[in-house]
Scaffold this motif. Structure first.
Motif, PDB file in Angstrom:
ATOM      1  N   ASN A 159      41.973  41.406  59.065  1.00 37.85           N
ATOM      2  CA  ASN A 159      42.497  40.678  57.914  1.00 37.85           C
ATOM      3  C   ASN A 159      42.261  41.416  56.611  1.00 37.85           C
ATOM      4  OD1 ASN A 159      43.528  38.397  59.254  1.00 37.85           O
ATOM      5  ND2 ASN A 159      41.487  37.514  59.433  1.00 37.85           N
ATOM      6  N   GLY A 160      41.811  42.645  56.693  1.00 36.26           N
ATOM      7  CA  GLY A 160      41.541  43.405  55.494  1.00 36.26           C
ATOM      8  C   GLY A 160      42.627  44.431  55.194  1.00 36.26           C
ATOM      9  N   LYS A 161      42.199  45.572  54.636  1.00 36.59           N
ATOM     10  CA  LYS A 161      43.160  46.611  54.276  1.00 36.59           C
ATOM     11  C   LYS A 161      43.856  47.181  55.506  1.00 36.59           C
ATOM     12  CE  LYS A 161      40.750  48.035  50.051  1.00 36.59           C
ATOM     13  NZ  LYS A 161      40.088  49.155  49.331  1.00 36.59           N
ATOM     14  N   GLY A 162      43.150  47.194  56.615  1.00 34.71           N
ATOM     15  CA  GLY A 162      43.753  47.729  57.833  1.00 34.71           C
ATOM     16  C   GLY A 162      44.985  46.965  58.251  1.00 34.71           C
ATOM     17  N   SER A 192      44.609  37.041  48.923  1.00 35.38           N
ATOM     18  CA  SER A 192      43.317  37.597  49.326  1.00 35.38           C
ATOM     19  C   SER A 192      42.453  37.922  48.106  1.00 35.38           C
ATOM     20  CB  SER A 192      43.530  38.855  50.170  1.00 35.38           C
ATOM     21  OG  SER A 192      44.267  38.567  51.339  1.00 35.38           O
ATOM     22  N   THR A 193      43.084  38.459  47.074  1.00 29.57           N
ATOM     23  CA  THR A 193      42.348  38.771  45.841  1.00 29.57           C
ATOM     24  C   THR A 193      41.801  37.508  45.191  1.00 29.57           C
ATOM     25  OG1 THR A 193      43.758  40.713  45.466  1.00 29.57           O
ATOM     26  CG2 THR A 193      42.518  39.871  43.586  1.00 29.57           C
ATOM     27  N   GLU A 194      42.632  36.469  45.135  1.00 26.79           N
ATOM     28  CA  GLU A 194      42.188  35.212  44.520  1.00 26.79           C
ATOM     29  C   GLU A 194      41.066  34.574  45.331  1.00 26.79           C
ATOM     30  OE1 GLU A 194      43.044  34.174  41.626  1.00 26.79           O
ATOM     31  OE2 GLU A 194      44.514  35.755  41.317  1.00 26.79           O
ATOM     32  N   ILE A 195      41.118  34.707  46.655  1.00 27.46           N
ATOM     33  CA  ILE A 195      40.044  34.163  47.490  1.00 27.46           C
ATOM     34  C   ILE A 195      38.725  34.871  47.196  1.00 27.46           C
ATOM     35  CG2 ILE A 195      39.202  33.975  49.872  1.00 27.46           C
ATOM     36  CD1 ILE A 195      42.067  33.481  50.737  1.00 27.46           C
ATOM     37  N   LYS A 196      38.776  36.195  47.033  1.00 32.02           N
ATOM     38  CA  LYS A 196      37.563  36.943  46.710  1.00 32.02           C
ATOM     39  C   LYS A 196      36.987  36.503  45.367  1.00 32.02           C
ATOM     40  CE  LYS A 196      38.791  41.094  49.329  1.00 32.02           C
ATOM     41  NZ  LYS A 196      39.134  42.540  49.251  1.00 32.02           N
TER      42      LYS A 196
END
Length: 346
Positions: A159-162, A192-196
C-alpha cells in the motif's frame, strides 16, 4: 408555577411547547434553531422552567452546550426512547412532538443522554475523518487492482510507494486505460498523504495527553488511535459503576433472550460506538498475534481460541480490554504486565 418545555429541533426552526405542572399547554410556537434564540424564547415564555427537553441528534451537542452556558436547565433524552413513547399518538407533527417532549419532561419518564465535552467531539471528528479516509483509500486500491486484473495485470501486496510504482509501470503504454487509472491513483496518493497528516496529528495529541500516554497506551495492543477513541467515547468514567457496564455500552456484551423456559445468549449487541469497537478488535488481534511479551489477557484469549475459535476469542478479548482500560482509568494506574516465569536449569 413550574414550567416544562419540549423542543422539537429541525435545521432552521424549532417547535417549542410550554406546559404547566398539571400538563396543560401554556404556549406553543417556533423559534430559530440557535441557542441564543431558543434561550430567549424559553426565558420569555417559560420564566420558571424547571426542565427543558430535546432529543439526541446531530444538532443536540451544539444546542445542549449552548443552552447550558446560558443557564437553561436543558436535558438531552434518547431519541429512540422518545420515539417509542410518542408512537402511540395517531397524528404526528413538530408541534405535537414538542408537546410530547414537554410531557416527558414533566413526568420524568425518559433516559437522559450524557452529552460529551466539546474537546472530546473535536478529537472524535478527527478520528472519524481519518477512518473515512482509510476506507476510501482501501476502496480506491481495490478498484485499481480489479481494473488491472481485467487485462491480466497484477500488483504487489503493498500500500506504499511500491503499489503506485507497479501500477504506473503497467499503464505506461496504455493511454486510454492509463488515463482512468491515473486519476484513481492520484486520488489514492492524495488521500494517503492526508492520512499521514492526520496520523501525525492524532499521535501527537495522544502523546501529549497523560491519560493516553501513561495509562491507556500501556495496555497490550492499545495504540494512540484506540486510546484516543476510548477516552473520547467514555469521556467521564464516573458515569459507569462497573466495567461490565462499559462493555455493554460499547456493544460488546452478548444479547440475551429470556421468556418462560427459554433463556439463551446471542451475539454481541453492537449497540455502542462502532469505530471504538473496531479499534478494540484490532487491539485484541495485535495482542494475540504480534505482542511477544507475556500478558494474562492475551494468554487467556489464546486458550479460549482453542475452544471457540479465533474470531470469538478476539471479540472476547476486545470486551476484556474495554473493562481493563476502564479500570486503569479509574484507578489511574498503568497496565501490570505478567512477571516472566524463570526458566528451570538442570
Amino acid at each position: 408555577m413550574s414550567h416544562y418545555v419540549g423542543l422539537d429541533v429541525s435545521l432552521k426552526e424549532t417547535s417549542v411547547c410550554v406546559i404547566d405542572g398539571s400538563g396543560h399547554a401554556v404556549w406553543r410556537g417556533t423559534c430559530r434553531s440557535e441557542p441564543d434564540a431558543m434561550a430567549a424564547t424559553i426565558r420569555k415564555r417559560a420564566p420558571e422552567a424547571e426542565r427543558v427537553v430535546l432529543e439526541s441528534g446531530i444538532l443536540s451537542t451544539w444546542h445542549w452546550h449552548g443552552l447550558k452556558e446560558l443557564g437553561i436547565p436543558i436535558v438531552c433524552v434518547d431519541a429512540r426512547q422518545a420515539k417509542a413513547a410518542l408512537s402511540g399518538r395517531p397524528n404526528k407533527s413538530d408541534e405535537l412532538d414538542a408537546e410530547g417532549l414537554a410531557q416527558l419532561a414533566r413526568t420524568g419518564w425518559y433516559a437522559e443522554v450524557r452529552v460529551k465535552s466539546l474537546d472530546s467531539h473535536k478529537i472524535r471528528s478527527a478520528l472519524v475523518a481519518r477512518a473515512k479516509l482509510v476506507g476510501l483509500k482501501q476502496t480506491l486500491s481495490n478498484t485499481i487492482r480489479a481494473l488491472l486484473k481485467t487485462f491480466g495485470l497484477f500488483t504487489k501486496r503493498s500500500n506504499g510507494k511500491g503499489f503506485a510504482e507497479t501500477v504506473r509501470s503497467h499503464i505506461s503504454d496504455e493511454p486510454l486505460l492509463g488515463k482512468g487509472i491515473e486519476a484513481l491513483l492520484s486520488s489514492w496518493e492524495r488521500i494517503s498523504t492526508e492520512i499521514k497528516i492526520l496520523n501525525n496529528l492524532l499521535t501527537g495529541v495522544a502523546r501529549r495527553d497523560p491519560l493516553c500516554r501513561q495509562i491507556l497506551m500501556t495496555a497490550p495492543g492499545v495504540g494512540a488511535m484506540t486510546a484516543l477513541a476510548f477516552k473520547t467515547v467514555i469521556d467521564d468514567p464516573g458515569r459507569f459503576q462497573r466495567g461490565e457496564e462499559v462493555s455493554a455500552y460499547l456493544g460488546l456484551a452478548p444479547k440475551r433472550h429470556q421468556s418462560g423456559e427459554v433463556d439463551r445468549m446471542g451475539r454481541i449487541s453492537k449497540c455502542g460506538d462502532a469505530l471504538l469497537r473496531s479499534y478494540l478488535f484490532e487491539a485484541a488481534t495485535v495482542a494475540m498475534s504480534r505482542i511477544r511479551r507475556e500478558n494474562s489477557p492475551a494468554a487467556w484469549a489464546k486458550m479460549l481460541c482453542k475452544r471457540v475459535g479465533a474470531a470469538k476469542a478476539r471479540v472476547a478479548l476486545a470486551r476484556k480490554l474495554a473493562v481493563i482500560l476502564f479500570s486503569m482509568w479509574r484507578t489511574n494506574k498503568p497496565f501490570r504486565w505478567s512477571t516472566p516465569h524463570p526458566v528451570p536449569t538442570a
